[in-house]
Design a protein around this motif. Sequence first.
Motif, short mmCIF file in Angstrom:
data_model
loop_
_atom_site.label_atom_id
_atom_site.label_comp_id
_atom_site.label_asym_id
_atom_site.label_seq_id
_atom_site.Cartn_x
_atom_site.Cartn_y
_atom_site.Cartn_z
N MET A 1 -14.62 -61.33 -27.26
CA MET A 1 -14.32 -61.13 -28.68
C MET A 1 -14.24 -59.63 -28.97
SD MET A 1 -13.78 -62.58 -31.65
CE MET A 1 -14.45 -64.24 -31.56
N THR A 2 -13.18 -59.24 -29.65
CA THR A 2 -12.97 -57.83 -30.00
C THR A 2 -14.02 -57.37 -31.00
OG1 THR A 2 -10.60 -58.01 -29.63
CG2 THR A 2 -11.34 -56.19 -31.02
N ARG A 3 -14.50 -56.16 -30.79
CA ARG A 3 -15.38 -55.52 -31.77
C ARG A 3 -14.74 -54.22 -32.25
NH1 ARG A 3 -21.38 -54.70 -29.94
NH2 ARG A 3 -20.38 -53.79 -28.09
N ALA A 41 -22.25 -44.08 -21.92
CA ALA A 41 -21.72 -43.06 -22.82
C ALA A 41 -20.20 -42.98 -22.72
CB ALA A 41 -22.34 -41.70 -22.49
N ARG A 42 -19.69 -43.06 -21.50
CA ARG A 42 -18.24 -43.01 -21.32
C ARG A 42 -17.57 -44.29 -21.80
NH1 ARG A 42 -17.34 -43.26 -16.24
NH2 ARG A 42 -19.47 -43.07 -15.42
N ARG A 43 -18.25 -45.43 -21.66
CA ARG A 43 -17.66 -46.69 -22.12
C ARG A 43 -17.51 -46.69 -23.64
NH1 ARG A 43 -18.60 -51.86 -23.85
NH2 ARG A 43 -20.87 -51.73 -24.03
N TYR A 44 -18.49 -46.18 -24.34
CA TYR A 44 -18.41 -46.12 -25.80
C TYR A 44 -17.53 -44.98 -26.28
CZ TYR A 44 -21.94 -49.73 -26.49
OH TYR A 44 -22.61 -50.93 -26.52
N GLY A 45 -17.40 -43.93 -25.47
CA GLY A 45 -16.60 -42.77 -25.85
C GLY A 45 -17.42 -41.76 -26.63
N ILE A 197 -11.99 -49.61 -31.03
CA ILE A 197 -12.05 -51.04 -30.74
C ILE A 197 -12.52 -51.25 -29.30
CG2 ILE A 197 -10.35 -51.73 -32.45
CD1 ILE A 197 -8.32 -51.98 -30.17
N GLU A 198 -13.25 -52.33 -29.11
CA GLU A 198 -13.66 -52.82 -27.80
C GLU A 198 -12.92 -54.15 -27.61
OE1 GLU A 198 -17.93 -53.83 -25.65
OE2 GLU A 198 -17.51 -54.62 -27.66
N PRO A 199 -11.91 -54.20 -26.73
CA PRO A 199 -11.08 -55.41 -26.61
C PRO A 199 -11.88 -56.66 -26.29
CG PRO A 199 -10.05 -53.57 -25.48
CD PRO A 199 -11.43 -53.12 -25.86
N ASP A 200 -12.92 -56.52 -25.47
CA ASP A 200 -13.80 -57.63 -25.15
C ASP A 200 -15.15 -57.04 -24.76
OD1 ASP A 200 -14.63 -60.21 -24.87
OD2 ASP A 200 -13.28 -60.72 -23.23
N ARG A 201 -16.20 -57.83 -24.85
CA ARG A 201 -17.55 -57.34 -24.57
C ARG A 201 -17.61 -56.69 -23.19
NH1 ARG A 201 -21.98 -57.50 -28.43
NH2 ARG A 201 -21.39 -59.04 -29.99
N GLN A 203 -16.01 -54.01 -22.18
CA GLN A 203 -14.87 -53.17 -21.86
C GLN A 203 -14.98 -51.82 -22.57
OE1 GLN A 203 -11.18 -55.20 -22.60
NE2 GLN A 203 -11.55 -56.73 -21.02
N PRO A 204 -14.29 -50.81 -22.09
CA PRO A 204 -14.36 -49.50 -22.74
C PRO A 204 -13.81 -49.55 -24.17
CG PRO A 204 -13.43 -49.29 -20.54
CD PRO A 204 -13.49 -50.77 -20.84
N PHE A 205 -14.46 -48.81 -25.05
CA PHE A 205 -13.93 -48.63 -26.39
C PHE A 205 -12.76 -47.65 -26.35
CE2 PHE A 205 -17.88 -50.54 -27.48
CZ PHE A 205 -17.78 -51.00 -28.79
#
Length: 217
Positions: A1-3, A41-45, A197-201, A203-205
Amino acid sequence: MTRCAVYAVPGLDQGAPTVAVRLRDAVESWYSEHPGITVDARRYGFHATLKAPFELASDVTISDLAAAVSAFASTRRSIVLPDLRAASIGSFRALVLGGDAVETNALAADVVRTFEPFRAPLTDSDIARRRPERLTPRQREILHEYGYPFALDEFRFHLTLTDALDGPAADIDAAIGRHFAAFDGADIPLTSLAVFIEPDRGQPFGIHSIHPFQEIA
């Protein structure tokens, strides 16, 4: 689910002041030079959280959210992040404000409240992930009302530099001090908001849209 999330990212918008762009470049190079301690940290940006990641309510779209953030930003003046400096937040390292945070905190609170109608209710698993038994009563109250426990009076502006570190980290602290020496005590303009946006739980933002403030302070 996208966040989705609403972030503060110095130096992101076109025409941002040079010092803010240089800071963003410095953080991005820090991430790339220290991949082992910046996985999350890199995944969230590079960002400071204003409205923490949330799933959209069923009656709105990401375009609706972006339009609302754009309208919000267009009525606001840019702010200055005063006296930036490296610090520990629990077992993490981050850049925090050494100066008066009243203006920054007010912006964050307005963002949390303004975009609350776009957030879908938390599920039981969402709440469990926040480990509510470890939160204070006030943090649990904010979690249930706004979907994130560290908002409003529990908010502390920070730009994350590392993941959680195990044990003493004097060498990492020294490396941070050297890498960000040029920004120690600097006042950094914040001239826009960004929707990520995070395309799916898991995944990188990524950046969905950038929304400049009305003018540079």
